[in-house]
Design an enzyme around this catalytic site. Sequence first.
Site, PDB file in Angstrom:
ATOM      1  N   GLU A   1      -8.071   4.433   9.859  1.00 23.08           N
ATOM      2  CA  GLU A   1      -7.575   4.198   8.501  1.00 23.08           C
ATOM      3  C   GLU A   1      -8.541   3.360   7.683  1.00 23.08           C
ATOM      4  O   GLU A   1      -9.350   2.617   8.233  1.00 23.08           O
ATOM      5  CB  GLU A   1      -6.173   3.579   8.526  1.00 23.08           C
TER       6      GLU A   1
ATOM      7  N   GLU B   1       7.357   0.850   5.370  1.00 20.44           N
ATOM      8  CA  GLU B   1       6.676  -0.157   6.185  1.00 20.44           C
ATOM      9  C   GLU B   1       6.809  -1.518   5.506  1.00 20.44           C
ATOM     10  O   GLU B   1       6.676  -1.626   4.289  1.00 20.44           O
ATOM     11  CB  GLU B   1       5.187   0.234   6.293  1.00 20.44           C
TER      12      GLU B   1
ATOM     13  N   HIS C   1       3.689   7.265   3.717  1.00 17.60           N
ATOM     14  CA  HIS C   1       4.611   6.118   3.740  1.00 17.60           C
ATOM     15  C   HIS C   1       4.301   5.157   2.621  1.00 17.60           C
ATOM     16  O   HIS C   1       3.244   5.225   2.000  1.00 17.60           O
ATOM     17  CB  HIS C   1       4.569   5.397   5.093  1.00 17.60           C
TER      18      HIS C   1
ATOM     19  N   HIS D   1       0.816  -1.214   0.000  1.00 14.31           N
ATOM     20  CA  HIS D   1       0.000   0.000   0.000  1.00 14.31           C
ATOM     21  C   HIS D   1       0.847   1.260   0.000  1.00 14.31           C
ATOM     22  O   HIS D   1       2.013   1.248   0.342  1.00 14.31           O
ATOM     23  CB  HIS D   1      -0.980   0.030   1.185  1.00 14.31           C
TER      24      HIS D   1
ATOM     25  N   GLN E   1      -3.981   3.321   1.354  1.00 16.10           N
ATOM     26  CA  GLN E   1      -4.360   3.417   2.762  1.00 16.10           C
ATOM     27  C   GLN E   1      -4.521   4.894   3.130  1.00 16.10           C
ATOM     28  O   GLN E   1      -3.556   5.662   3.085  1.00 16.10           O
ATOM     29  CB  GLN E   1      -3.283   2.790   3.657  1.00 16.10           C
TER      30      GLN E   1
HETATM   31  C1  V0V Z   1       8.468  12.356   9.984  1.00 15.30           C
HETATM   32  N1  V0V Z   1       9.500  12.524   9.146  1.00 15.30           N
HETATM   33  C2  V0V Z   1       9.237  11.922   7.984  1.00 15.30           C
HETATM   34  C3  V0V Z   1       7.948  11.371   8.147  1.00 15.30           C
HETATM   35  N2  V0V Z   1       7.498  11.650   9.395  1.00 15.30           N
HETATM   36  N3  V0V Z   1       9.932  11.811   6.852  1.00 15.30           N
HETATM   37  C4  V0V Z   1       9.351  11.134   5.841  1.00 15.30           C
HETATM   38  N4  V0V Z   1       8.119  10.587   5.919  1.00 15.30           N
HETATM   39  C5  V0V Z   1       7.380  10.676   7.037  1.00 15.30           C
HETATM   40  N5  V0V Z   1       6.184  10.144   7.111  1.00 15.30           N
HETATM   41  C6  V0V Z   1      10.731  13.271   9.426  1.00 15.30           C
HETATM   42  C7  V0V Z   1      10.424  14.687   9.855  1.00 15.30           C
HETATM   43  O1  V0V Z   1      10.283  15.507   8.735  1.00 15.30           O
HETATM   44  C8  V0V Z   1      11.622  15.038  10.684  1.00 15.30           C
HETATM   45  O2  V0V Z   1      12.686  15.386   9.854  1.00 15.30           O
HETATM   46  C9  V0V Z   1      11.955  13.730  11.377  1.00 15.30           C
HETATM   47  O3  V0V Z   1      11.387  12.694  10.549  1.00 15.30           O
HETATM   48  C10 V0V Z   1      11.372  13.636  12.771  1.00 15.30           C
HETATM   49  O4  V0V Z   1       9.994  13.909  12.664  1.00 15.30           O
HETATM   50  P1  V0V Z   1       9.013  14.238  13.890  1.00 15.30           P
HETATM   51  O5  V0V Z   1       7.781  14.828  13.364  1.00 15.30           O
HETATM   52  O6  V0V Z   1       9.760  14.932  14.960  1.00 15.30           O
HETATM   53  O7  V0V Z   1       8.547  12.872  14.357  1.00 15.30           O
HETATM   54  P2  V0V Z   1       9.125  11.740  15.262  1.00 15.30           P
HETATM   55  O8  V0V Z   1      10.614  11.634  15.220  1.00 15.30           O
HETATM   56  O9  V0V Z   1       8.447  11.828  16.586  1.00 15.30           O
HETATM   57  O10 V0V Z   1       8.505  10.515  14.462  1.00 15.30           O
HETATM   58  C11 V0V Z   1       8.832  10.233  13.131  1.00 15.30           C
HETATM   59  C12 V0V Z   1       8.654   8.715  12.965  1.00 15.30           C
HETATM   60  C13 V0V Z   1       7.206   8.394  13.387  1.00 15.30           C
HETATM   61  C14 V0V Z   1       8.889   8.390  11.483  1.00 15.30           C
HETATM   62  C15 V0V Z   1       9.664   7.992  13.829  1.00 15.30           C
HETATM   63  O11 V0V Z   1       6.301   9.089  12.549  1.00 15.30           O
HETATM   64  C16 V0V Z   1       6.894   6.921  13.392  1.00 15.30           C
HETATM   65  O12 V0V Z   1       7.233   6.178  14.328  1.00 15.30           O
HETATM   66  N6  V0V Z   1       6.206   6.428  12.329  1.00 15.30           N
HETATM   67  C17 V0V Z   1       5.854   5.003  12.229  1.00 15.30           C
HETATM   68  C18 V0V Z   1       4.436   4.761  12.672  1.00 15.30           C
HETATM   69  C19 V0V Z   1       3.409   5.419  11.789  1.00 15.30           C
HETATM   70  O13 V0V Z   1       3.716   6.271  10.968  1.00 15.30           O
HETATM   71  N7  V0V Z   1       2.109   5.045  11.983  1.00 15.30           N
HETATM   72  C20 V0V Z   1       0.993   5.601  11.241  1.00 15.30           C
HETATM   73  C21 V0V Z   1       0.619   4.715  10.107  1.00 15.30           C
HETATM   74  P3  V0V Z   1      13.674  16.600  10.204  1.00 15.30           P
HETATM   75  O14 V0V Z   1      12.805  17.790  10.365  1.00 15.30           O
HETATM   76  O15 V0V Z   1      14.310  16.153  11.494  1.00 15.30           O
HETATM   77  O16 V0V Z   1      14.612  16.653   9.057  1.00 15.30           O
HETATM   78  S1  V0V Z   1      -0.139   3.244  10.716  1.00 15.30           S
HETATM   79  C22 V0V Z   1      -0.178   2.110   9.402  1.00 15.30           C
HETATM   80  O17 V0V Z   1       0.426   2.415   8.317  1.00 15.30           O
HETATM   81  C23 V0V Z   1      -0.876   0.917   9.591  1.00 15.30           C
HETATM   82  C24 V0V Z   1      -1.627   0.620  10.839  1.00 15.30           C
HETATM   83  C25 V0V Z   1      -0.903  -0.111   8.524  1.00 15.30           C
HETATM   84  O18 V0V Z   1      -0.366   0.077   7.456  1.00 15.30           O
HETATM   85  O19 V0V Z   1      -1.534  -1.198   8.761  1.00 15.30           O
HETATM   86 CO    CO Z   2       0.528   1.604   6.437  1.00 14.67          CO
END
Ligand code: V0V
Ligand code: CO
Length: 150
Positions: free
Chosen positions: A49, A142, A92, A13, A68
């Site tokens: 979602e 992911e 993502h 996705h 998604q």
């Molecule tokens: C943040 N950043 C990204 C980003 N989100 N870069 C690319 N794509 C993204 N989606 C960058 C952001 O610009 C910052 O860059 C840096 O990472 C730190 O961002 P932050 O806002 O301070 O956020 P953090 O560090 O607290 O968290 C970022 C991470 C977090 C990626 C670690 O979003 C995470 O754990 N994501 C994984 C879980 C998730 O996204 N769940 C929702 C979908 P600079 O400014 O430092 O350069 S759930 C899903 O997909 C499901 C259930 C499924 O598929 O079944």
């Molecule tokens: Co996802």
Amino acid sequence: VTYLLPLFTRIDHVGIAVRNLDDAIGWYETTYGLTVTSRETNETQGVHEAMLVVAAPAGDDPGGSYVQLLEPLHEDSPVGKFLARNGPGVHHIGYGVVDVAEALAKIGETGIRLIDERPRHGSMGASIAFLHPKDTGGVLTELVQAAPPT
Ligand code: V0V
Ligand code: CO
């Protein structure tokens, strides 16, 4: 399952951050004719979602190909923070894998930071794990092991 490269079996996705899930679903349905196959709240991931089918599962791969749509549950969540910073858009990419634990171990060996050391619960019973975007060229990545067929 043991296997070597390639790790990815398909694009499972593309995750898209939206402000309003119902509005976004309506837009995808009327504009592209996609249909919703699943709608869930994932408290751990901080999202409401919906999965819209682009291509149904085929062959012996239990996974299909989806869009998604992700609406944050709170401002202080991955999608909430993303929306505040970037507005709506691609959040993502989820790649299909045969065995997510095995894929995580292999990718971990390369030094890429794993957001999840162990698989978590994803949409439609999948096992998922995220790789850090700072180690993957700016793409939140992911891994998705689809649930076995029932
Ligand atoms: C943040 N950043 C990204 C980003 N989100 N870069 C690319 N794509 C993204 N989606 C960058 C952001 O610009 C910052 O860059 C840096 O990472 C730190 O961002 P932050 O806002 O301070 O956020 P953090 O560090 O607290 O968290 C970022 C991470 C977090 C990626 C670690 O979003 C995470 O754990 N994501 C994984 C879980 C998730 O996204 N769940 C929702 C979908 P600079 O400014 O430092 O350069 S759930 C899903 O997909 C499901 C259930 C499924 O598929 O079944
Ligand atoms: Co996802």
